[in-house]
Enzyme design. Structure first.
Site, PDB file in Angstrom:
ATOM      1  N   ASP A   9       1.059  -1.177   0.208  1.00 15.67           N
ATOM      2  CA  ASP A   9       0.157  -0.002  -0.005  1.00 15.67           C
ATOM      3  C   ASP A   9       0.862   1.262  -0.039  1.00 15.67           C
ATOM      4  OD1 ASP A   9      -0.777   0.522   3.590  1.00 15.67           O
ATOM      5  OD2 ASP A   9       0.847  -0.281   2.606  1.00 15.67           O
ATOM      6  N   ASP A  14       6.804   1.410   2.121  1.00 14.12           N
ATOM      7  CA  ASP A  14       6.652   0.170   0.906  1.00 14.12           C
ATOM      8  C   ASP A  14       7.403   0.681  -0.456  1.00 14.12           C
ATOM      9  OD1 ASP A  14       4.029   0.902   2.410  1.00 14.12           O
ATOM     10  OD2 ASP A  14       3.620  -1.027   1.645  1.00 14.12           O
ATOM     11  N   ASN A  38      -2.525   2.983   3.408  1.00 14.74           N
ATOM     12  CA  ASN A  38      -1.819   4.125   3.845  1.00 14.74           C
ATOM     13  C   ASN A  38      -2.508   5.190   2.801  1.00 14.74           C
ATOM     14  OD1 ASN A  38       0.018   3.318   5.365  1.00 14.74           O
ATOM     15  ND2 ASN A  38       1.625   2.799   3.619  1.00 14.74           N
ATOM     16  N   THR A 122       2.767  -6.080   2.777  1.00 12.97           N
ATOM     17  CA  THR A 122       3.353  -4.933   3.507  1.00 12.97           C
ATOM     18  C   THR A 122       2.275  -4.039   3.703  1.00 12.97           C
ATOM     19  OG1 THR A 122       4.292  -3.817   1.701  1.00 12.97           O
ATOM     20  CG2 THR A 122       5.754  -5.244   3.050  1.00 12.97           C
ATOM     21  N   PHE A 163      -1.036  -0.734  12.597  1.00 17.14           N
ATOM     22  CA  PHE A 163      -2.068  -0.016  11.356  1.00 17.14           C
ATOM     23  C   PHE A 163      -2.545  -1.258  10.554  1.00 17.14           C
ATOM     24  CE2 PHE A 163      -3.675   3.021   8.831  1.00 17.14           C
ATOM     25  CZ  PHE A 163      -3.628   2.474   7.261  1.00 17.14           C
ATOM     26  N   ASN A 164      -1.620  -1.837  10.058  1.00 17.31           N
ATOM     27  CA  ASN A 164      -2.143  -2.910   8.895  1.00 17.31           C
ATOM     28  C   ASN A 164      -3.015  -4.103   9.350  1.00 17.31           C
ATOM     29  OD1 ASN A 164      -0.218  -1.908   6.956  1.00 17.31           O
ATOM     30  ND2 ASN A 164       1.289  -3.226   7.277  1.00 17.31           N
ATOM     31  N   HIS A 237       9.787   0.048   8.313  1.00 11.88           N
ATOM     32  CA  HIS A 237       8.786  -1.381   8.503  1.00 11.88           C
ATOM     33  C   HIS A 237       8.791  -2.446   7.272  1.00 11.88           C
ATOM     34  CE1 HIS A 237       7.129   0.885  11.907  1.00 11.88           C
ATOM     35  NE2 HIS A 237       6.718   1.909  10.954  1.00 11.88           N
ATOM     36  N   ASP A 238       8.356  -1.987   6.332  1.00 11.04           N
ATOM     37  CA  ASP A 238       8.274  -2.720   5.046  1.00 11.04           C
ATOM     38  C   ASP A 238       9.538  -3.251   4.265  1.00 11.04           C
ATOM     39  OD1 ASP A 238       5.381  -0.826   4.046  1.00 11.04           O
ATOM     40  OD2 ASP A 238       5.612  -2.240   5.484  1.00 11.04           O
TER      41      ASP A 238
HETATM   42  O1  RIB Z   1       2.370   0.100  10.980  1.00  7.20           O
HETATM   43  C1  RIB Z   1       3.168   0.272   9.823  1.00  7.20           C
HETATM   44  C2  RIB Z   1       2.670  -0.239   8.431  1.00  7.20           C
HETATM   45  O2  RIB Z   1       1.510   0.409   8.069  1.00  7.20           O
HETATM   46  C3  RIB Z   1       3.625  -0.239   7.197  1.00  7.20           C
HETATM   47  O3  RIB Z   1       3.211  -1.260   6.376  1.00  7.20           O
HETATM   48  C4  RIB Z   1       3.289   0.950   6.782  1.00  7.20           C
HETATM   49  O4  RIB Z   1       3.415   1.158   5.313  1.00  7.20           O
HETATM   50  C5  RIB Z   1       1.667   0.995   6.900  1.00  7.20           C
HETATM   51  O5  RIB Z   1       1.124   0.217   5.592  1.00  7.20           O
HETATM   52 CA    CA Z   2       2.822  -0.722   3.934  1.00  6.74          CA
END
Ligand code: RIB
Ligand code: CA
Length: 312
Positions: A9, A14, A38, A122, A163-164, A237-238
């Site tokens: 996303d 990403d 996102n 991701t 979040f994801n 993160h990704d």
């Molecule tokens: O919490 C972080 C995640 O949420 C990452 O993948 C960021 O790109 C958002 O998608």
């Molecule tokens: Ca992401």
């Protein structure tokens, strides 16, 4: 080479993850699918096309769901901006998109693959859950799902959730209960995958076509993170999720049972990790706790340098 499909996303981190994957000689990327997260589904799809155009990579890109399975879509413009990739200019997309929906593309690609494939989501897991619902038989063709999401003690969208997983907890529940081998690259590791302001400056000094855009993206992302969470630097993160496929030794994990909370008033989207085995349930995921930060940073810098060389 490991066969891989990215589901993402984009999203600043990403974007770096796509760069890392495309530059790796360890990975054969069969395709990229995009999902709302996102930013809206339209924007994350366009962003994937822009990123591939920038790095000179012509891969199939298929657009997926514009909203979670049951929940209303929650996006993150406060972190990623109105475009989802604020902070840098991109060339107009020249990569021709797939006509197929991401779920159909994932199923068809898996069924036709000679060997089992790593799925590397991701973003919210809506497309992955959709593929498992549409064609449960594809499980045999999935080597492992290495996903960015969740957390043991860490969260970022609510006090309980990352979040994801928060965006589509029902999709995450389907994935974690699928029986497919899973590596959960969660915030306990990814919040340690911090690119410092000095790292971003070092990236900028490379002064290449890709490194310049990557540095501008990370500068914007770091500014937003500082505003909203006081952190100095950019959480990758990704990219750590992709690095965990390239070299699993980059990640410290423990094999534990993970449940996904879908009903909690305050805990929707929590990854409930059975740290001490008190549930007696069989472990279903390699859960990440830490990383080899210097190895990880080296992978990211080397990848972006290689992409710069495509245009030198
Ligand atoms: O919490 C972080 C995640 O949420 C990452 O993948 C960021 O790109 C958002 O998608
Ligand atoms: Ca992401």
């Amino acid at each position: 080479m490991k066969k891989v499909m990215l589901d993402c996303d984009p999203g600043h981190d990403d974007a770096i993850a796509i760069m890392l994957a495309c530059a790796s000689s360890e990975l054969e990327i069969l395709g990229i699918t995009t999902v709302a997260g996102n930013q809206t589904g339209e924007k994350t799809f366009t962003n994937a096309l822009k990123i591939l155009t920038l790095i000179g990579e012509d891969l199939p890109v298929a657009r997926g769901f514009d909203k979670p399975l049951f929940q209303e879509l929650v996006t993150a413009p406060e972190i990623h901006g109105e475009t989802g990739l604020d902070g840098a200019d991109f060339p107009a997309p020249s990569v021709k998109p797939c006509e197929a929906h991401a779920v159909n593309f994932i199923v068809e690609t898996l069924l036709s693959a000679d060997d089992p494939v790593y799925l590397v989501p991701t973003g919210p897991l809506t497309n992955i859950a959709g593929a498992l619902l549409l064609a449960p038989g594809v499980k045999e063709k999935i080597k492992r799902i290495v996903l960015m999401g969740g957390g043991v003690l860490e969260s970022n969208k609510t006090p309980a959730a990352e979040f994801n997983i928060y965006v589509d907890p029902e999709a995450a529940k389907i994935v974690f209960e699928s029986g497919i081998p899973i590596t959960m690259v969660g915030l306990d590791a990814t919040n340690k995958a911090l690119f410092s302001l000095e790292d971003i400056e070092a990236l900028s000094r490379l002064s290449g076509k890709v490194s310049t855009v990557a540095a501008r993206l990370l500068t914007f992302y770091a500014e937003q993170l500082e505003k909203f969470s006081g952190v100095r630097g950019a959480y990758l993160h990704d990219p750590l999720t992709v690095a965990a496929v390239i070299d699993p030794a980059v990640l410290d994990t423990r094999f534990l049972h993970v449940d996904i909370e879908t009903k909690g008033e305050f805990t929707r989207g929590a990854t409930v990790v059975d740290l001490y085995g008190v549930t007696g349930k069989k472990p279903n995921a390699e859960v990440s706790f830490g990383l080899d930060l210097s190895k990880f940073k080296g992978l990211v810098f080397d990848a972006i340098k290689r992409l710069d060389e495509r245009w030198a």
